[in-house]
Design a protein around this motif. Structure first.
Motif, PDB file in Angstrom:
ATOM      1  N   ASN A   1       0.657  -1.504  -0.393  1.00  0.00           N
ATOM      2  CA  ASN A   1       0.216   0.436   0.111  1.00  0.00           C
ATOM      3  C   ASN A   1       0.795   1.547  -0.177  1.00  0.00           C
ATOM      4  N   VAL A   2       0.608   1.895  -1.201  1.00  0.00           N
ATOM      5  CA  VAL A   2       1.812   3.286  -1.140  1.00  0.00           C
ATOM      6  C   VAL A   2       0.838   4.240  -0.652  1.00  0.00           C
ATOM      7  N   GLY A   3      -0.631   3.928  -0.792  1.00  0.00           N
ATOM      8  CA  GLY A   3      -1.312   5.363  -0.495  1.00  0.00           C
ATOM      9  C   GLY A   3      -1.368   6.405  -1.619  1.00  0.00           C
ATOM     10  N   VAL A   4      -1.520   7.369  -1.356  1.00  0.00           N
ATOM     11  CA  VAL A   4      -1.751   8.587  -2.239  1.00  0.00           C
ATOM     12  C   VAL A   4      -0.645   8.827  -3.006  1.00  0.00           C
ATOM     13  N   ARG A   5       0.594   8.026  -3.463  1.00  0.00           N
ATOM     14  CA  ARG A   5       1.636   8.047  -4.354  1.00  0.00           C
ATOM     15  C   ARG A   5       2.111   7.340  -5.138  1.00  0.00           C
ATOM     16  N   PHE A   6       0.581   6.732  -4.885  1.00  0.00           N
ATOM     17  CA  PHE A   6      -0.133   5.541  -6.102  1.00  0.00           C
ATOM     18  C   PHE A   6       0.433   6.343  -7.455  1.00  0.00           C
ATOM     19  N   ALA A   7       0.255   7.015  -7.840  1.00  0.00           N
ATOM     20  CA  ALA A   7       0.139   7.774  -9.533  1.00  0.00           C
ATOM     21  C   ALA A   7       1.457   6.682  -9.823  1.00  0.00           C
ATOM     22  N   ASP A   8       2.026   8.483  -8.804  1.00  0.00           N
ATOM     23  CA  ASP A   8       3.566   8.780  -8.684  1.00  0.00           C
ATOM     24  C   ASP A   8       4.711   7.492  -8.640  1.00  0.00           C
ATOM     25  N   GLU A   9       4.109   6.618  -8.514  1.00  0.00           N
ATOM     26  CA  GLU A   9       4.458   5.120  -8.351  1.00  0.00           C
ATOM     27  C   GLU A   9       4.145   3.903  -9.573  1.00  0.00           C
ATOM     28  N   ALA A  10       3.318   4.105  -9.315  1.00  0.00           N
ATOM     29  CA  ALA A  10       3.180   3.640 -10.703  1.00  0.00           C
ATOM     30  C   ALA A  10       3.811   3.988 -11.990  1.00  0.00           C
TER      31      ALA A  10
END
Ligand SMILES: [Zn+2]
Length: 157
Positions: free
Chosen positions: A103-112
């Motif tokens: 679970n990367v939380g709100v960093r999801f889009a960035d991380e993806a």
């Protein structure tokens, strides 16, 4: 909205049945295949391998998974009991996928996006994304699946 990264591969068994497999990452596919966890929904064969093709994107609803579990190349229609069994198996599979994500939380889009561009190693992640972020990811060809409430074990805790 809660989402997870999604890889969709066309898989094929030794009898040339073609079906879709959903995974959190390419690694998930590799390890499941190595452990013999993949099976053909038509003949139950575990001799399953990846058919080379572009990943399919924009999978937007859980209903798609029920369809995904149905082989596109099957010549015989499975009976109702078999379909229900495949749908149940598909839901279990998705639950398992969700549970195995980081679970990367709100960093999801960035991380993806960083994974997509090869800046960081690819892994199975989940997190939250705004509608705008999801749109941008889809535009860039990055597969994302919304996590339906009823499949989100963590939210129930
Ligand atoms: Zn088969």
């Amino acid at each position: 909205m809660e989402v997870m990264a999604l890889k969709v591969f066309d898989l094929q068994c030794e009898q040339n049945h073609v079906f879709e497999g959903w995974f959190g990452s390419a690694d998930n596919y590799e390890s499941q295949q190595a452990r013999g966890l993949l099976s053909c929904p038509v003949c139950n064969s575990h001799q399953v391998s990846k058919k080379l093709s572009a990943p399919r994107l924009n999978v937007s609803h859980i209903k798609a998974q029920a369809q995904a579990a149905q082989p596109s190349a099957a010549k015989t229609a499975p009976d109702a009991g078999r379909v229900a069994q495949m749908q149940a198996e598909a839901l279990r599979h998705i639950r398992r996928m969700i549970r195995n994500t980081e679970n990367v939380g709100v960093r999801f889009a960035d991380e993806a996006r960083r994974m997509h561009e090869g800046e960081v190693e690819e892994r199975a992640i989940r997190g939250t994304a705004t509608p705008q972020e999801r749109e941008e990811l889809a535009r860039d060809g990055i597969g994302v699946m919304p996590i339906p409430d009823f499949l989100d074990d963590e939210r129930l805790q």
